[in-house]
Scaffold this motif. Structure first.
Motif, short mmCIF file in Angstrom:
data_model
loop_
_atom_site.label_atom_id
_atom_site.label_comp_id
_atom_site.label_asym_id
_atom_site.label_seq_id
_atom_site.Cartn_x
_atom_site.Cartn_y
_atom_site.Cartn_z
N GLY A 1 -0.40 -58.23 94.58
CA GLY A 1 0.36 -58.54 93.39
C GLY A 1 1.71 -57.86 93.24
N GLY A 2 2.11 -57.02 94.17
CA GLY A 2 3.46 -56.47 94.18
C GLY A 2 3.70 -55.23 93.35
N GLY A 3 2.67 -54.69 92.71
CA GLY A 3 2.85 -53.51 91.87
C GLY A 3 2.95 -52.23 92.69
N GLY A 4 3.57 -51.23 92.09
CA GLY A 4 3.79 -49.98 92.81
C GLY A 4 2.92 -48.83 92.38
N PHE A 5 1.90 -49.07 91.60
CA PHE A 5 1.08 -47.95 91.11
C PHE A 5 -0.40 -48.34 91.12
CE2 PHE A 5 3.01 -50.41 87.75
CZ PHE A 5 1.91 -50.86 87.05
N GLY A 6 -1.26 -47.38 90.83
CA GLY A 6 -2.70 -47.62 90.81
C GLY A 6 -3.25 -47.87 92.20
N LEU A 7 -4.47 -48.43 92.24
CA LEU A 7 -5.07 -48.73 93.53
C LEU A 7 -4.20 -49.69 94.32
CD1 LEU A 7 -8.89 -49.18 92.71
CD2 LEU A 7 -7.68 -47.12 93.50
N PRO B 1 5.25 -61.80 89.18
CA PRO B 1 5.97 -62.60 88.18
C PRO B 1 7.21 -61.84 87.70
CG PRO B 1 3.64 -62.43 87.62
CD PRO B 1 3.90 -61.45 88.72
N ASN B 2 8.25 -62.58 87.39
CA ASN B 2 9.51 -61.97 86.95
C ASN B 2 9.31 -61.04 85.75
OD1 ASN B 2 11.31 -63.09 88.87
ND2 ASN B 2 11.21 -65.05 87.78
N PHE B 3 8.44 -61.42 84.81
CA PHE B 3 8.30 -60.59 83.62
C PHE B 3 7.71 -59.22 83.96
CE2 PHE B 3 4.04 -62.43 83.66
CZ PHE B 3 3.23 -61.42 83.17
N LEU B 4 6.86 -59.14 84.99
CA LEU B 4 6.35 -57.84 85.40
C LEU B 4 7.41 -57.06 86.19
CD1 LEU B 4 2.64 -58.50 86.47
CD2 LEU B 4 3.48 -57.31 84.44
N ALA B 5 8.16 -57.77 87.02
CA ALA B 5 9.23 -57.10 87.76
C ALA B 5 10.26 -56.53 86.80
CB ALA B 5 9.87 -58.08 88.74
N GLU C 1 7.32 -67.27 88.46
CA GLU C 1 7.45 -67.32 87.01
C GLU C 1 6.18 -66.95 86.26
OE1 GLU C 1 10.23 -67.61 85.16
OE2 GLU C 1 11.20 -67.48 87.11
N THR C 2 5.02 -67.40 86.78
CA THR C 2 3.79 -67.23 86.00
C THR C 2 2.70 -66.52 86.82
OG1 THR C 2 2.78 -69.31 86.74
CG2 THR C 2 4.27 -69.43 84.82
N MET C 3 1.70 -66.05 86.11
CA MET C 3 0.55 -65.44 86.77
C MET C 3 -0.18 -66.46 87.65
SD MET C 3 0.52 -62.25 86.00
CE MET C 3 -1.12 -61.57 86.18
N HIS C 4 -0.26 -67.70 87.18
CA HIS C 4 -0.93 -68.73 87.98
C HIS C 4 -0.17 -68.97 89.29
CE1 HIS C 4 -3.60 -72.02 88.87
NE2 HIS C 4 -2.54 -72.74 89.20
N PHE D 1 -1.68 -68.44 93.14
CA PHE D 1 -1.62 -69.53 94.10
C PHE D 1 -0.83 -69.12 95.34
CE2 PHE D 1 0.32 -73.52 95.69
CZ PHE D 1 -0.85 -74.18 96.06
N LYS D 2 0.31 -68.50 95.15
CA LYS D 2 1.15 -68.07 96.27
C LYS D 2 0.43 -67.04 97.13
CE LYS D 2 5.20 -67.71 98.41
NZ LYS D 2 5.77 -68.82 99.15
N MET D 3 -0.26 -66.10 96.50
CA MET D 3 -0.96 -65.07 97.25
C MET D 3 -2.00 -65.68 98.19
SD MET D 3 -1.29 -62.21 94.21
CE MET D 3 -2.63 -61.31 94.94
N VAL D 4 -2.81 -66.58 97.70
CA VAL D 4 -3.85 -67.13 98.57
C VAL D 4 -3.29 -68.12 99.58
CG1 VAL D 4 -5.76 -66.64 97.01
CG2 VAL D 4 -4.64 -68.87 96.89
N GLN D 5 -2.16 -68.74 99.28
CA GLN D 5 -1.51 -69.60 100.27
C GLN D 5 -1.11 -68.80 101.50
OE1 GLN D 5 1.84 -71.38 98.11
NE2 GLN D 5 1.04 -73.37 98.75
N LEU D 6 -0.77 -67.54 101.31
CA LEU D 6 -0.30 -66.69 102.39
C LEU D 6 -1.42 -65.95 103.12
CD1 LEU D 6 2.70 -65.07 100.45
CD2 LEU D 6 2.84 -66.82 102.25
N SER D 7 -2.67 -66.16 102.72
CA SER D 7 -3.75 -65.31 103.23
C SER D 7 -4.82 -66.07 104.00
CB SER D 7 -4.42 -64.57 102.07
OG SER D 7 -5.32 -65.44 101.41
#
Length: 183
Positions: A39-45, A65-69, A85-88, A92-98
């Motif tokens: 998910g692109g976050g820089g903290f936590g697990l 998503p842009n709002f989290l960035a 743009e969205t969580m959905h 979708f993008k994450m699993v497309q790449l995996s």
């Protein structure tokens, strides 16, 4: 198996074992040349899995998503970072790449992602393996609930079997490898 999505918490939790397993997973993904998709976050697990992959010479793709960035939660040194743009769109993008999904401990977001991808797999919208690393029995009660859903006729046994369950990183990576070898 060249890339895996990892769903996990944006915090490290109270028990240090969760963070230790996240770092172990990241190291082993790098050693096995498995790209992390997350998910692109820089903290936590999630940030610690990403850092462990990067620190061990691996590659990491984040999808945020842009709002989290905009809230400055995006990891700053990834191999690749996609903005959506969205969580959905993110999911979708994450699993497309995996080529598979692993869930570590987490909260609502982790469970949301895990159950959505299981529903997609059940509906044949996703064909990769999906597993949880049940560190410290974290998912024991969820597993009991899934078994109750089967017993009470709300979940077919073959759909219950879509979720791979392991107690260790090595066991989960082997299960995912075996999944692809069987096809």
């Amino acid at each position: 198996m060249n890339s895996l999505v990892v769903y996990c918490g944006s915090s490290v939790g109270k028990n240090p074992i969760y963070n230790e397993v996240a770092i172990e997973l990241g190291k082993k993904m790098a050693i096995h040349n498995i790209r992390l998709i997350y998910g692109g976050g820089g903290f936590g697990l999630m940030g610690n899995v990403a850092n462990a992959v990067l620190n061990n010479g691996g590659e990491v793709t984040g999808v945020i998503p842009n709002f989290l960035a905009d809230l400055e939660v995006a990891h700053k040194t990834l191999t690749e970072l996609h903005f959506v743009e969205t969580m959905h769109e993110r999911k979708f993008k994450m699993v497309q790449l995996s080529k598979g999904v692993i869930a570590l401990p987490g909260g609502y977001g982790t469970l949301d992602e895990l159950f959505e991808i299981l529903a997609w797999r059940q509906l044949k919208l996703y064909d990769g393996p999906i597993g949880i690393i049940n560190t410290n029995g974290y998912y024991d009660l969820m597993i009991q609930q899934l078994d109750r859903m089967v017993a009470d006729g709300f979940l077919k046994i073959e759909n219950r079997a879509l979720l791979l369950i392991a107690d260790s990183v090595d066991e989960m990576l082997q299960m995912i490898s075996d999944f692809w070898e069987a096809i």
